[in-house]
Design a protein around this motif. Structure first.
Motif, short mmCIF file in Angstrom:
data_model
loop_
_atom_site.label_atom_id
_atom_site.label_comp_id
_atom_site.label_asym_id
_atom_site.label_seq_id
_atom_site.Cartn_x
_atom_site.Cartn_y
_atom_site.Cartn_z
N PRO A 194 -14.97 95.19 38.55
CA PRO A 194 -14.17 94.61 37.45
C PRO A 194 -15.05 94.12 36.31
O PRO A 194 -14.54 93.77 35.24
N ASP A 195 -16.36 94.09 36.55
CA ASP A 195 -17.31 93.61 35.53
C ASP A 195 -18.05 94.78 34.89
O ASP A 195 -19.28 94.81 34.83
N ALA A 196 -17.30 95.75 34.40
CA ALA A 196 -17.91 96.99 33.90
C ALA A 196 -18.87 96.73 32.73
O ALA A 196 -19.96 97.29 32.67
N GLU A 197 -18.46 95.87 31.81
CA GLU A 197 -19.31 95.62 30.64
C GLU A 197 -20.60 94.93 31.06
O GLU A 197 -21.69 95.28 30.56
N LEU A 198 -20.51 93.95 31.96
CA LEU A 198 -21.71 93.27 32.45
C LEU A 198 -22.60 94.25 33.22
O LEU A 198 -23.83 94.21 33.08
N ALA A 199 -21.98 95.13 33.98
CA ALA A 199 -22.75 96.13 34.73
C ALA A 199 -23.51 97.05 33.79
O ALA A 199 -24.70 97.34 34.00
N MET A 200 -22.84 97.50 32.74
CA MET A 200 -23.49 98.39 31.77
C MET A 200 -24.66 97.68 31.10
O MET A 200 -25.76 98.24 30.97
N GLU A 201 -24.45 96.43 30.68
CA GLU A 201 -25.50 95.68 30.01
C GLU A 201 -26.70 95.45 30.93
O GLU A 201 -27.86 95.61 30.54
N THR A 202 -26.39 95.14 32.20
CA THR A 202 -27.46 94.86 33.17
C THR A 202 -28.29 96.11 33.45
O THR A 202 -29.53 96.05 33.49
N LEU A 203 -27.62 97.21 33.64
CA LEU A 203 -28.34 98.45 33.94
C LEU A 203 -29.22 98.87 32.77
O LEU A 203 -30.36 99.31 32.95
N ARG A 204 -28.69 98.75 31.57
CA ARG A 204 -29.47 99.14 30.40
C ARG A 204 -30.67 98.23 30.20
O ARG A 204 -31.75 98.67 29.79
N GLU A 205 -30.51 96.93 30.48
CA GLU A 205 -31.64 96.01 30.37
C GLU A 205 -32.74 96.36 31.35
O GLU A 205 -33.92 96.10 31.11
N ARG A 248 -21.03 104.89 36.01
CA ARG A 248 -21.82 105.96 36.61
C ARG A 248 -23.29 105.71 36.27
O ARG A 248 -23.70 105.82 35.11
N ALA A 249 -24.07 105.37 37.29
CA ALA A 249 -25.48 105.04 37.11
C ALA A 249 -26.35 106.24 37.45
O ALA A 249 -26.17 106.86 38.50
N ASP A 250 -27.30 106.53 36.60
CA ASP A 250 -28.19 107.67 36.80
C ASP A 250 -29.21 107.36 37.89
O ASP A 250 -29.89 106.33 37.85
N LEU A 251 -29.35 108.28 38.86
CA LEU A 251 -30.29 108.10 39.97
C LEU A 251 -31.51 109.00 39.85
O LEU A 251 -32.28 109.11 40.80
N THR A 252 -31.69 109.61 38.70
CA THR A 252 -32.81 110.52 38.54
C THR A 252 -34.15 109.83 38.77
O THR A 252 -35.04 110.37 39.44
N ALA A 253 -34.29 108.62 38.24
CA ALA A 253 -35.56 107.89 38.36
C ALA A 253 -35.44 106.60 39.15
O ALA A 253 -36.44 105.92 39.38
N THR A 254 -34.21 106.26 39.57
CA THR A 254 -33.99 104.99 40.27
C THR A 254 -33.16 105.23 41.52
O THR A 254 -32.07 105.81 41.44
N ARG A 286 -27.81 90.97 41.80
CA ARG A 286 -28.60 89.83 41.31
C ARG A 286 -28.09 89.32 39.97
O ARG A 286 -28.25 88.13 39.65
N ALA A 287 -27.49 90.19 39.19
CA ALA A 287 -26.96 89.79 37.89
C ALA A 287 -25.55 89.20 38.00
O ALA A 287 -24.95 88.83 36.99
N GLY A 288 -25.02 89.14 39.23
CA GLY A 288 -23.70 88.57 39.42
C GLY A 288 -22.56 89.54 39.22
O GLY A 288 -21.40 89.12 39.09
N VAL A 289 -22.85 90.83 39.18
CA VAL A 289 -21.80 91.83 39.03
C VAL A 289 -21.06 92.00 40.35
O VAL A 289 -21.69 92.17 41.41
N ALA A 290 -19.75 91.93 40.33
CA ALA A 290 -18.95 92.10 41.53
C ALA A 290 -18.81 93.61 41.82
O ALA A 290 -18.11 94.32 41.11
N VAL A 291 -19.49 94.05 42.85
CA VAL A 291 -19.46 95.46 43.22
C VAL A 291 -18.40 95.65 44.31
O VAL A 291 -18.57 95.20 45.44
#
Length: 335
Positions: free
Chosen positions: A255-266, A279-285, A296-301
């Motif tokens: 439900p925290d899509a915007e926070l998830a996007m911001e966290t991943l990009r950071e 959709r998170a890229d797993l090519t390098a991670t 850790r960023a508090g995103v509800a998965v």
């Protein structure tokens, strides 16, 4: 020559030790037309009982390969085996158990659909004369042509002609059915009927080989896929394995899509929003690292799973290079 999808071994051609018996196989199959290579050292496995979708751009070698499987064309090089018989020498033994619709049916335009089918039935070696009328009527009903059975073939639409061709394939029980573009010209209702018939054949243990350019139809009906490109098999295997092997992303429902996007990009993890989640890229991670960063960023998965590649994406990746290498007109009507 057979190659594999870079994403994993699931798509490699295990030609030396097939896991299941094969209804058809080719080894080193090659066909040259007047100096033009239409098929180049193809190793193809068609497992018994599978519904195998043969995909490829125009000029990729699909129809030429099918012709050689059925003994309609003699290979320049290589081996072909159909239902345990070498082809084309074993055609008389193998073909009675094979129903095929290749590049459209050939019917008499001034005869009715039923009369055309009666002529086909009369040539069936395993259909007794007394059983022909009932077999014809059953086949017509199965493809939805009972009402139009007595209309002249020349008045049939393209879709109706395709249905009649399919009816000719279904006159007697088969061990294997080969369909070249079976939904060509059909409306959505007709396409659903073809899906139903293929599903029925599969349920009965019949091996089905389908050549098609409609990726959605292949994904909806097939258990296995072989992708051809410029006369080569670039991938083959079970459809689910092929799709999963192409994945390099994690689909996160939150439900925290915007926070998830911001966290991943950071954290320099590529991501994008989709209707199903982030959709998170797993090519390098790796996936565990993605989840660790989010939690850790508090995103509800709520849920996380490997994103499933669509057949369209997989097909595009496999065939985008050199897609125009082969002249579409060079392979004698190749499709």
């Amino acid at each position: 020559m057979t190659s594999t999808v870079d994403a994993g071994a699931a798509v490699s051609n295990e030609a030396a030790a097939p896991a299941v018996p094969l209804a058809a196989r080719t080894r080193g199959l090659r066909k040259v037309y007047r100096g033009t290579v239409a098929v180049d050292h193809v190793d193809l496995d068609v497992p018994e009982g599978a519904v195998l979708g043969m995909l490829g751009p125009n000029g990729s070698g699909k129809t030429t390969t099918i012709r050689m499987l059925l003994g309609l064309v003699r290979p320049t090089e290589g081996e072909v085996e159909l239902l345990g018989r070498p082809m084309p020498d074993g055609a008389a033994h193998a073909l009675p158990d094979v129903g095929a619709l290749v590049e459209g049916p050939g019917f008499h335009p001034f005869l009715s659909g039923r009369d055309n089918l009666l002529r086909f039935a009369a040539a069936e070696p395993r259909l007794a004369s007394a059983a022909i009328p009932a077999a014809v009527d059953a086949a017509l009903e199965r493809v939805g042509l009972t009402v139009a059975a007595r209309r002249r073939y020349k008045g049939y639409s393209l879709g109706m002609k395709q249905r009649l061709g399919l009816a000719s394939v279904l006159l007697v029980p088969r061990r294997m059915v080969v369909l070249d573009e079976p939904t060509n010209g059909l409306d959505p209702a007709g396409t659903r009927e073809i899906r139903r018939i293929i599903a029925e054949l599969h349920a009965d243990g019949v091996t089905v080989l389908v050549s098609s350019h409609l990726l959605a139809e292949v994904e909806a009906t097939c258990t296995h896929v072989a992708v051809l490109q410029t006369g080569n098999v670039v991938a083959q295997g079970e459809l689910t394995d092929l799709l999963e092997s192409g994945n390099a992303a994690l689909l996160v429902r939150t439900p925290d899509a915007e926070l998830a996007m911001e966290t991943l990009r950071e954290n320099r993890i590529g991501a994008r929003l989709t209707p199903d989640g982030v959709r998170a890229d797993l090519t390098a991670t790796p996936a565990p690292r993605v989840l660790e960063v989010l939690v850790r960023a508090g995103v509800a998965v709520h849920e996380a799973a490997r994103a499933r590649t669509g057949l369209e994406d997989l097909f595009a990746r496999l065939t985008q290079a050199d897609s125009s290498t082969m002249d579409d007109t060079a392979a004698e009507g190749e499709s």
